[in-house]
Design an enzyme around this catalytic site. Structure first.
Site, PDB file in Angstrom:
ATOM      1  N   SER A 394     -32.096  22.801 -41.396  1.00 18.71           N
ATOM      2  CA  SER A 394     -31.635  22.093 -42.594  1.00 18.71           C
ATOM      3  C   SER A 394     -32.512  22.379 -43.799  1.00 18.71           C
ATOM      4  CB  SER A 394     -31.590  20.589 -42.306  1.00 18.71           C
ATOM      5  OG  SER A 394     -30.777  20.334 -41.186  1.00 18.71           O
ATOM      6  N   ARG A 409     -36.859  28.535 -49.255  1.00 19.75           N
ATOM      7  CA  ARG A 409     -37.947  27.614 -49.618  1.00 19.75           C
ATOM      8  C   ARG A 409     -37.914  26.431 -48.661  1.00 19.75           C
ATOM      9  NH1 ARG A 409     -34.050  27.147 -53.576  1.00 19.75           N
ATOM     10  NH2 ARG A 409     -32.956  25.116 -53.624  1.00 19.75           N
ATOM     11  N   ASP A 447     -27.236  21.743 -41.167  1.00 20.12           N
ATOM     12  CA  ASP A 447     -26.767  20.470 -40.625  1.00 20.12           C
ATOM     13  C   ASP A 447     -25.455  20.020 -41.253  1.00 20.12           C
ATOM     14  OD1 ASP A 447     -27.891  20.074 -43.080  1.00 20.12           O
ATOM     15  OD2 ASP A 447     -29.035  18.287 -42.528  1.00 20.12           O
TER      16      ASP A 447
END
Length: 768
Positions: A394, A409, A447
Site C-alpha cells: 500500500s 516513495r 490495497d
C-alpha cells in the site's frame, strides 16, 4: 333430704360502706330482687327444714324493707375481687370489729342455736352453719385463683393475637417488596388510614396549638432515578470558550460550493495523470484487466503491508461469492519502518510467512520445493504444493507488470531510502527463497485494488464494483478505467480483450498545490511536523492517521490562550461535577501523535445528556480529570467539525470517479453503482457514510437522484481477499502462455548460446 336455700347477707350498720358488706359476705349471696342473685346448694339436717322455711319468710320481709341499704350493680366478678381485697388487706381490722359488733346486736350475744324441730333457725345459726362448712377465706382464695388464671389466659390470648397480626402484616409487606422492588410503599400513610378505620380507636386530646400546624408532606420514594431527566447546564467562566469554539468550528467548515470546486479540480488532475507521469494524481496502471464475478475457486495466499501491521492470509475461494479466510497479524517494529536497508524489513516479512505456513498449513509445508522437470511450463519445471501469493503493497509504486513494480516513495511513517526505485516483488521473493518456502509472489496488489476485487467477488449484481476505496490509516482509491482513456505508454504485458484496466489513483497526493483543499493553521502545523511535508496533502486531511493529531494541535492552541477557559476552572462552582479540571503532566495531549483518532469516534457517538462517555474517555485515556460539561461540549464540537470535513472531502473523490466512468448517464445500465470501501473511518466512525451521502447530494451531476443510485458497501478484509483474487488472475495468465511461444523463445535462446541440439515439437509433446 336436700333442700335449696337462699342466703342473704346480714344487715350492717349504716356507717358501714357497701364495699365492706360485699366483702364480708364474699359477694356470693344477694337479694333475689337484685341483679346478680346467686343460688347455692347445701346439705342441711332434715329436722330443721320447717324452721328454715319460717326463717326464709322472715328474712324476705326484712330484706325487702332494707333494699335501700344495698347498692345495685356490682357484678359477681367485681364482688369476688372486692372480697379478695378485703380479706387480704391487714389494715381492715377496725372494719372487722364493727362487723362483729353488728352481728351481736342483731342475733343477741351468746344465743344458742335452736334445736327444736318447730322453731325457725336464727340468722346467727344460718351464718354460723355456713361459715362452719366453708369459711370466707377458703371461698375467696379459690375463686380469686380461678379468676386470676382466667384473666391471665385472656391477656395472653389477646397478646398472641396482636403479635400474630403484626407478624402477618410484616410478612405481607416483605412479599410485596420482593414482588414489586420498584414500587414505593408509603407505610406511614397506610398505617394512618388503617388506624382511622379501626373501631376501637379512642379520641385523644390535642392542644389547639398542635391542631393549627401545617400538614406534613407525604412520604418520598427513596429509589432515585439513575440519571437526571434534563441535561444539566454548567455556568461558563466567560463567553470566550463558546465564541472561540464557534470560530474554530467555522474554520473546519467545507461548504457545498467548496465541494463542487474540488470535484472539478479532481477530474482535471485525473485526466492529467492518465496522459503523463509526474502529475499530482499518479494514475498508475495495475495491468489487471478483469474483475472477478464470484465463481472463482482455489486456495491462495496473500500478504498485506498496509501500514503499521503486517498480515499473512490464506483464502479458500468457494466459487459461490463466499470464501474462508485464515490470517495472522503482527505489528511492524518501529525500527524496521526506518531501517537502513530494505533487506531488514523484507526478511522480517518472509519470516512471518514461514511461521504462518508451519502453523496453519503444515501438510503443504516442505523445507525445500520439490520440482519435476517438464517442458509444459515455460520455466522448464513444475512446482508442486506451491502457493500463489498476492502481495498487497500500500505504497506508491510504478507498476511494470502484474507482479513487477518499483517503489516511488514511502508514506505512513516508513522511511527506507534503500528501497526506493527497486522492485518490491523481487525484494520479497529473494527473502522467501532464502528460507526455501513453497511460495511464489504472483501479483503485486495495491490495497485499494484488492478492495475493488473483493467487492466485485461478493457484490450483488452483474456489473460488479467500479471503485475500491480505503478510508482508514491512509486513504486511496482504485477504479476501472477504459483503455481508450489511458494516453501514457504502458510498458508491461496485459490482456487487451476486455478493453478495461484497473487504475490506482494514489489520490492521497491530490491537490498538493492546495488550490481547492482547505488549509487551516493546524493543517499547516501538522504538515510541517510530518516526515513528508508538502505532499499527500489530501490524505493529511482525510485519513485516520492525521485526524487525531489535527484535533490535538487545535486543543493545545486553545489551552495556550489565557482568555479561553477550556479545561480550566477558577473554583468548583464553575464545574457541574463540583470540582476543578486538572490535566496531568504526562497527559498524551501534550505529546505529538498522542491523541488517537478513535477519540473522535467516541465524541461523535456520545449522545448522553452529560456527555459522560466522552468525559470518561478524557479522564481514562487523556488524563484530563473532572472535565466540565462545557469542556466536553467544546471538545465534541471541534472533533465533529474535523470528522465532517474529512467525510465531505471523501465525497469529492467518490463523486469525481463516478462521473469519470459515465455510469450515471449510461442508459443501458439500470443497476446501482457499486462502491467497495474499507477502513476504520467508514467502519467505526458514526455517520461517516451518511455525511458522505449528504455531500454527494450537493454535487452537480449527481444530485438527489444520482446519490440514490450509488451504493457504498463494506469490503471487509478486501486487501487480503483481493490480493488472493489477483494471484488467481496471474496464475491464469501463466497458464495461457502457449507451448509454441515457449518453444520459439527456447530456439532463439539456443542459437544465441550455440546449442547444436534443439528438441523438436514431437519430442516435446512426447516428453510431456
Amino acid at each position: 333430704m336436700i333442700s335449696r336455700i337462699r342466703e342473704v347477707p346480714l344487715p350492717l350498720p349504716k356507717q358501714a360502706d357497701d364495699a365492706s358488706s360485699a366483702s364480708f359476705t364474699g359477694g356470693a349471696v344477694l337479694n333475689t330482687s337484685m341483679p346478680g342473685v346467686t343460688r347455692r346448694r347445701r346439705s342441711v339436717n332434715p329436722s330443721t327444714a320447717p324452721d328454715l322455711a319460717a326463717h326464709k319468710a322472715g328474712v324476705h320481709a326484712r330484706g325487702s324493707a332494707d333494699d335501700s341499704r344495698y347498692h345495685h350493680g356490682p357484678s359477681r366478678v367485681e364482688s369476688k375481687l372486692n372480697c379478695c381485697t378485703e380479706v387480704s388487706n391487714p389494715n381492715n381490722s377496725k372494719s372487722r370489729s364493727k362487723k362483729k359488733e353488728a352481728r351481736k346486736t342483731q342475733t343477741g350475744a351468746g344465743a344458742d342455736i335452736p334445736s327444736s324441730p318447730g322453731s325457725p333457725p336464727s340468722p346467727r345459726a344460718t351464718i354460723f352453719t355456713r361459715f362452719r362448712s366453708t369459711g370466707p377465706s377458703a371461698v375467696s382464695k379459690s375463686q380469686a385463683k380461678r379468676e386470676w388464671s382466667q384473666s391471665c389466659r385472656g391477656v395472653l390470648t389477646s397478646l398472641f393475637r396482636v403479635l400474630s397480626s403484626s407478624v402477618a402484616f410484616l410478612a405481607v409487606v416483605f412479599v410485596l417488596r420482593a414482588l414489586l422492588p420498584d414500587s414505593a410503599l408509603h407505610y406511614s400513610s397506610f398505617l394512618s388510614r388503617q388506624s382511622t378505620l379501626t373501631p376501637t380507636t379512642k379520641a385523644t386530646f390535642s392542644p389547639p396549638a398542635l391542631s393549627q400546624q401545617a400538614p406534613q408532606p407525604p412520604a418520598v420514594c427513596e429509589i432515585h432515578p439513575p440519571f437526571p431527566t434534563t441535561a444539566p447546564v454548567s455556568s461558563p467562566l466567560t463567553m470566550a470558550l463558546e465564541t472561540q469554539t464557534k470560530t474554530v468550528v467555522g474554520q473546519f467548515d467545507y461548504s457545498d460550493e467548496d465541494v463542487n470546486k474540488a470535484v472539478v479540480e479532481f477530474l482535471r488532475q485525473m485526466t492529467e495523470g492518465l496522459e503523463k507521469d509526474g502529475a499530482s494524481l499518479s494514475q498508475i496502471p495495475t495491468y489487471v484487466t478483469a474483475v472477478p464475478n464470484g465463481t472463482e475457486k482455489g486456495l491462495y495466499m496473500a500478504v498485506d503491508l498496509g501500514g503499521t501491521n503486517f498480515r499473512v492470509c490464506s483464502i479458500q475461494l468457494n466459487g459461490d461469492t463466499t470464501f474462508r479466510l485464515t490470517y495472522t497479524k503482527v505489528a511492524i517494529p518501529r525500527e524496521l519502518m526506518v531501517a537502513k536497508t530494505a533487506e531488514e524489513l523484507f526478511a522480517f516479512l518472509a519470516k512471518q510467512i514461514e511461521i504462518f505456513l508451519r502453523t496453519h498449513h503444515g501438510e503443504h509445508f516442505e523445507a525445500h520445493i520439490r520440482r519435476r522437470m517438464t517442458m509444459s511450463s515455460p520455466e522448464g519445471f513444475k512446482d508442486e504444493n506451491v502457493f500463489r501469493l498476492g502481495f498487497t503493497f500500500s505504497f506508491p509504486v510504478q507498476q511494470l507488470g502484474i507482479n513487477k513494480g518499483t517503489l516511488i516513495r514511502w508514506t505512513k511513517g516508513f522511511d527506507i531510502p534503500d528501497a526506493v526505485g527497486k522492485d518490491v516483488c523481487a525484494l520479497l521473493q529473494t527473502e522467501i527463497d532464502k528460507l526455501h518456502l513453497p511460495v511464489k509472489v504472483a501479483a503485486l496488489v495495491n490495497d485499494t485494488v484488492g478492495t475493488l476485487m473483493a467487492r466485485s467477488y461478493s457484490s450483488p449484481g452483474k456489473s460488479g464494483a467500479i471503485l475500491g476505496a480505503i478510508f482508514g490509516t491512509g486513504t486511496n482509491g482504485a477504479y476501472v478505467e477504459k483503455l481508450s482513456n489511458i494516453k501514457k505508454p504502458l510498458a508491461g504485458e496485459y490482456d487487451k480483450s476486455t478493453g478495461e484496466m484497473v487504475i490506482n489513483t494514489e489520490w492521497g497526493s491530490f491537490d498538493n498545490q492546495l488550490k481547492v483543499l482547505p488549509n487551516t493553521p493546524w493543517d499547516v502545523q501538522l504538515d510541517r511536523l510530518t516526515p513528508n511535508p508538502g505532499i499527500q496533502m489530501y490524505e493529511k486531511r482525510v485519513s485516520g492517521m492525521y485526524l487525531g493529531e489535527i484535533l490535538r494541535l487545535t486543543v493545545i492552541d486553545l489551552l495556550k490562550n489565557p482568555d479561553v477557559a477550556l479545561f480550566k476552572d477558577d473554583n468548583s462552582s464553575y464545574n457541574d461535577w463540583k470540582s476543578t479540571t486538572n490535566i496531568a503532566e504526562h497527559s498524551p495531549i501534550y505529546k505529538q501523535w498522542g491523541l488517537d483518532t478513535s477519540v473522535l469516534s467516541v465524541a461523535a457517538a456520545d449522545s448522553t445528556p452529560e456527555l459522560s462517555i466522552l468525559r470518561q474517555e478524557l479522564e481514562s485515556n487523556l488524563h484530563i480529570y473532572a472535565p466540565s460539561l462545557e469542556d466536553a461540549q467544546a471538545f465534541k464540537a471541534i472533533a465533529g467539525a474535523i470528522g465532517r470535513r474529512a467525510a465531505r472531502l471523501s465525497a469529492v473523490a467518490i463523486a469525481a470517479i463516478v462521473l469519470q466512468t459515465g455510469r450515471l448517464t449510461d442508459p443501458e445500465l439500470d443497476e446501482p453503482i457499486d462502491i467497495g470501501v474499507d477502513g476504520s473511518l467508514v467502519e467505526h466512525y458514526p455517520y461517516f457514510r451518511d455525511m458522505i451521502y449528504e455531500a454527494l447530494r450537493a454535487i452537480k451531476g449527481i444530485g438527489e437522484e444520482g446519490a440514490k443510485r450509488i451504493r457504498i458497501g463494506i469490503a471487509k478484509d478486501g486487501s487480503g481477499v483481493g490480493a488472493a483474487l489477483i494471484a488467481l488472475v496471474a496464475a491464469r495468465m501463466e497458464k495461457s502462455t502457449s507451448t509454441a511461444d515457449f518453444i520459439s523463445d527456447l530456439r532463439l535462446n539456443a542459437k544465441k548460446t550455440d546449442l547444436t541440439v534443439v528438441p523438436e515439437d514431437s519430442e516435446l509433446a512426447a516428453g510431456e
